[in-house]
Design a protein around this motif. Structure first.
Motif, PDB file in Angstrom:
ATOM      1  N   ASN A 194       4.280  11.376   0.547  1.00 58.83           N
ATOM      2  CA  ASN A 194       4.434  10.053   1.159  1.00 58.83           C
ATOM      3  C   ASN A 194       3.171   9.200   1.089  1.00 58.83           C
ATOM      4  O   ASN A 194       3.150   8.095   1.627  1.00 58.83           O
TER       5      ASN A 194
ATOM      6  N   LYS B  35       0.932   6.600  -0.169  1.00 60.78           N
ATOM      7  CA  LYS B  35       1.145   5.407  -1.010  1.00 60.78           C
ATOM      8  C   LYS B  35       0.103   5.296  -2.123  1.00 60.78           C
ATOM      9  O   LYS B  35       0.417   4.883  -3.233  1.00 60.78           O
ATOM     10  N   TYR B  36      -1.148   5.652  -1.821  1.00 61.63           N
ATOM     11  CA  TYR B  36      -2.197   5.555  -2.836  1.00 61.63           C
ATOM     12  C   TYR B  36      -1.915   6.490  -4.009  1.00 61.63           C
ATOM     13  O   TYR B  36      -2.103   6.128  -5.173  1.00 61.63           O
TER      14      TYR B  36
ATOM     15  N   GLN C  28       1.046   7.652  -4.874  1.00 61.93           N
ATOM     16  CA  GLN C  28       2.233   7.146  -5.564  1.00 61.93           C
ATOM     17  C   GLN C  28       1.862   6.034  -6.529  1.00 61.93           C
ATOM     18  O   GLN C  28       2.358   5.985  -7.657  1.00 61.93           O
TER      19      GLN C  28
END
Length: 111
Positions: free
Chosen positions: A56, A58-59, A61
């Motif tokens: 989870n 975000k960086y 991803q």
């Protein structure tokens, strides 16, 4: 995370040092440029493993998405005959991706 940060800096630093020594002897330049591929492979594997551990984030991803976009663009550029504007953009992308993953590792180390 501290040891991963130090290992990442070593993988980034060795090609830079070898390329700088390339001023003295061109063999160093060859090995420095060749070792950048190992740096990229190391960083992609580390990025995938970190994303697997923290799906989870975000960086991470964004990092993986940018890596995939880089390879897709590289493939498209090869299929269409190597356009100059894409080639120059692709040339600068791996160092930016290396800096971005280093930032992510640094941020996680200090949490």
């Amino acid at each position: 995370m501290k040891s991963l940060f130090k290992l990442n800096l070593a993988f980034i630093g060795v090609p830079i040092l070898l390329c700088l020594f390339g001023v003295i002897d061109e063999n160093f330049l060859f090995w420095g440029l060749l070792s950048t591929m190992l740096t990229g492979l190391f960083q992609v594997i580390v990025g995938i493993l970190m994303l697997r551990d923290e799906p989870n984030d975000k960086y991470l991803q964004v990092y993986i998405a940018l890596v995939v976009l880089f390879f897709i663009t590289w493939y498209i550029n090869a299929q269409t005959g190597y356009h100059n504007f894409l080639t120059f953009g692709l040339f600068g992308t791996p160092p930016l991706l290396a800096l971005y993953l280093t930032f992510i590792i640094y941020k996680k180390r200090n949490q």
